[in-house]
Design an enzyme around this catalytic site. Structure first.
Site, PDB file in Angstrom:
ATOM      1  N   ASP A  64       0.788  -1.122  -0.093  1.00  0.00           N
ATOM      2  CA  ASP A  64       0.021   0.242   0.108  1.00  0.00           C
ATOM      3  C   ASP A  64       0.858   1.330   0.153  1.00  0.00           C
ATOM      4  OD1 ASP A  64      -1.620   1.930   0.528  1.00  0.00           O
ATOM      5  OD2 ASP A  64      -2.550   1.439   2.378  1.00  0.00           O
ATOM      6  N   TYR A 156      -7.836  14.926  -6.956  1.00  0.00           N
ATOM      7  CA  TYR A 156      -6.938  14.236  -7.954  1.00  0.00           C
ATOM      8  C   TYR A 156      -6.145  15.287  -8.636  1.00  0.00           C
ATOM      9  CZ  TYR A 156      -5.333  11.507 -11.887  1.00  0.00           C
ATOM     10  OH  TYR A 156      -4.499  10.803 -12.915  1.00  0.00           O
TER      11      TYR A 156
HETATM   12  N1  NAD Z   1      -5.353   6.226 -17.326  1.00  0.00           N
HETATM   13  C1  NAD Z   1      -5.110   7.414 -17.327  1.00  0.00           C
HETATM   14  O1  NAD Z   1      -5.955   8.057 -18.346  1.00  0.00           O
HETATM   15  C2  NAD Z   1      -4.192   8.458 -16.759  1.00  0.00           C
HETATM   16  C3  NAD Z   1      -3.780   9.613 -17.014  1.00  0.00           C
HETATM   17  C4  NAD Z   1      -3.092  10.500 -16.337  1.00  0.00           C
HETATM   18  C5  NAD Z   1      -2.651   9.714 -15.422  1.00  0.00           C
HETATM   19  N2  NAD Z   1      -2.599   8.495 -15.013  1.00  0.00           N
HETATM   20  C6  NAD Z   1      -1.954   7.859 -13.863  1.00  0.00           C
HETATM   21  O2  NAD Z   1      -1.086   6.932 -14.047  1.00  0.00           O
HETATM   22  C7  NAD Z   1      -0.976   6.028 -13.183  1.00  0.00           C
HETATM   23  C8  NAD Z   1      -1.280   4.628 -13.569  1.00  0.00           C
HETATM   24  O3  NAD Z   1      -2.646   4.554 -13.704  1.00  0.00           O
HETATM   25  P1  NAD Z   1      -3.316   3.679 -14.658  1.00  0.00           P
HETATM   26  O4  NAD Z   1      -3.936   4.285 -15.824  1.00  0.00           O
HETATM   27  O5  NAD Z   1      -2.391   2.372 -15.161  1.00  0.00           O
HETATM   28  O6  NAD Z   1      -4.576   3.094 -13.671  1.00  0.00           O
HETATM   29  P2  NAD Z   1      -4.762   1.546 -13.259  1.00  0.00           P
HETATM   30  O7  NAD Z   1      -5.959   1.646 -12.404  1.00  0.00           O
HETATM   31  O8  NAD Z   1      -4.928   0.498 -14.389  1.00  0.00           O
HETATM   32  O9  NAD Z   1      -3.650   0.969 -12.315  1.00  0.00           O
HETATM   33  C9  NAD Z   1      -3.485   1.677 -11.124  1.00  0.00           C
HETATM   34  C10 NAD Z   1      -2.877   0.461 -10.266  1.00  0.00           C
HETATM   35  O10 NAD Z   1      -2.470   1.326  -9.115  1.00  0.00           O
HETATM   36  C11 NAD Z   1      -2.773   0.263  -7.729  1.00  0.00           C
HETATM   37  N3  NAD Z   1      -3.192   1.047  -6.501  1.00  0.00           N
HETATM   38  C12 NAD Z   1      -4.142   1.691  -6.299  1.00  0.00           C
HETATM   39  N4  NAD Z   1      -4.191   2.298  -4.882  1.00  0.00           N
HETATM   40  C13 NAD Z   1      -3.069   1.711  -4.560  1.00  0.00           C
HETATM   41  C14 NAD Z   1      -2.387   1.869  -3.358  1.00  0.00           C
HETATM   42  N5  NAD Z   1      -2.739   2.583  -2.385  1.00  0.00           N
HETATM   43  N6  NAD Z   1      -1.052   1.063  -3.108  1.00  0.00           N
HETATM   44  C15 NAD Z   1      -0.478   0.462  -4.359  1.00  0.00           C
HETATM   45  N7  NAD Z   1      -1.007   0.337  -5.323  1.00  0.00           N
HETATM   46  C16 NAD Z   1      -2.174   0.918  -5.571  1.00  0.00           C
HETATM   47  C17 NAD Z   1      -4.088  -0.522  -8.399  1.00  0.00           C
HETATM   48  O11 NAD Z   1      -4.165  -1.718  -7.588  1.00  0.00           O
HETATM   49  C18 NAD Z   1      -3.652  -0.700 -10.039  1.00  0.00           C
HETATM   50  O12 NAD Z   1      -2.924  -1.861 -10.164  1.00  0.00           O
HETATM   51  C19 NAD Z   1      -1.773   6.687 -11.778  1.00  0.00           C
HETATM   52  O13 NAD Z   1      -0.846   7.542 -11.088  1.00  0.00           O
HETATM   53  C20 NAD Z   1      -2.807   7.434 -12.608  1.00  0.00           C
HETATM   54  O14 NAD Z   1      -3.228   8.739 -11.774  1.00  0.00           O
HETATM   55  C21 NAD Z   1      -3.626   7.912 -15.733  1.00  0.00           C
END
Ligand code: NAD
Length: 251
Positions: A64, A156
């Protein structure tokens, strides 16, 4: 020889989306990967797939990212297994959508804890290992949401703004130790996060229409940029914000 041969990389949120793509690509490029996620089953599956292709190159740990205790544990376990950490990818994050009037203190705190405090705690934990190793590269995953105005998910946006500022401060402080710190700011990337947010085909199409390249990004698009920043190919780049959004912000 791979672009990360000889490096040990810790990647958070590696059980899904961008983090899992980064874990795979890093192993392919020769890194030893400490893959962590709060969803242990997911990150175990990812690591099993990686090790089937690149034997012995990754371990999965439950983590976490908002817990400093967990940070200490995963760093110690990772170092015991693979040696000093050279690369940290602060990728784990959550999105929550509420208008101003619906945001409670708990919602605010959860977003800031998981998205921003986590990255600070990660840097604090891993930097001593990087100093011992003699160099390091840290990549903090932010969002386009802190660069262009994006209403409707204010905690966020604030958490990602904190990451942007933290990155510059850390880059300044850690530069003399040969530790580079950069942030990456994705636009809409096709992962579970966007699928949970834009649930109808119309909503997905509306987001896609806003992109000059007329498609959502793929996790691999981001992984390629993160690989560049993690590797020595970017050895003179620190303190920067890298936007990866198909051109959204120029409009
Ligand atoms: N998908 C998008 O459009 C987008 C856009 C901008 C930024 N982001 C950023 O990219 C990063 C990755 O996101 P993604 O798109 O792969 O999303 P995703 O939801 O597919 O993956 C996020 C991962 O983080 C893990 N997670 C959540 N809370 C957690 C915690 N407390 N401790 C450990 N792990 C935790 C989840 O279990 C998941 O595996 C994030 O920081 C997100 O904010 C995503």
């Amino acid at each position: 020889m791979g672009r990360l041969t000889g490096k040990v990389a810790l990647i958070t949120g590696a059980g899904n989306g961008q983090g899992s793509s980064e874990a795979y690509l890093f192993a392919k490029e020769g890194a030893k990967v400490i893959a962590t996620d709060i969803q242990f089953d997911n990150v175990s599956d990812v690591v099993e797939r990686i090790n089937n292709e690149f034997p012995g190159s990754a371990i999965a740990l439950k983590h976490d990212v908002s817990s400093e205790e967990d940070w200490k544990k995963v760093a110690e376990e990772g170092v015991n297994k693979f040696g000093l950490i050279n690369v940290l990818i602060n990728n784990a994050g959550i999105l929550s959508m509420q208008s101003f009037t619906d945001v409670t203190y708990d919602i605010w705190k959860r977003a800031l804890d998981i998205n921003a405090w986590s990255q600070f705690a990660g840097i604090k934990t891993v930097v001593p290992y990087m100093k011992k190793a003699g160099s390091g590269s840290i990549v903090n995953i932010g969002s386009l949401a802190s660069i262009i105005a994006a209403g409707g998910f204010n905690p966020y946006t604030a958490s990602k703004g904190a990451i942007e500022a933290l990155t510059r401060a850390a880059a300044l402080e850690l530069g003399p130790d040969n530790i580079r710190v950069n942030s990456v700011h994705p636009g809409g990337i096709d992962t579970q996060m966007t699928r949970d947010t834009f649930t109808t085909e119309e909503a997905r199409q509306a987001v896609t229409n806003m992109v000059p390249l007329k498609r959502l990004g793929q996790p691999e698009d981001v992984a390629n940029l993160v690989l560049f920043l993690a590797s020595d190919d970017s050895s003179y780049i620190t303190g920067t914000e890298q936007i990866i959004d198909g051109g959204v912000w120029i409009q």
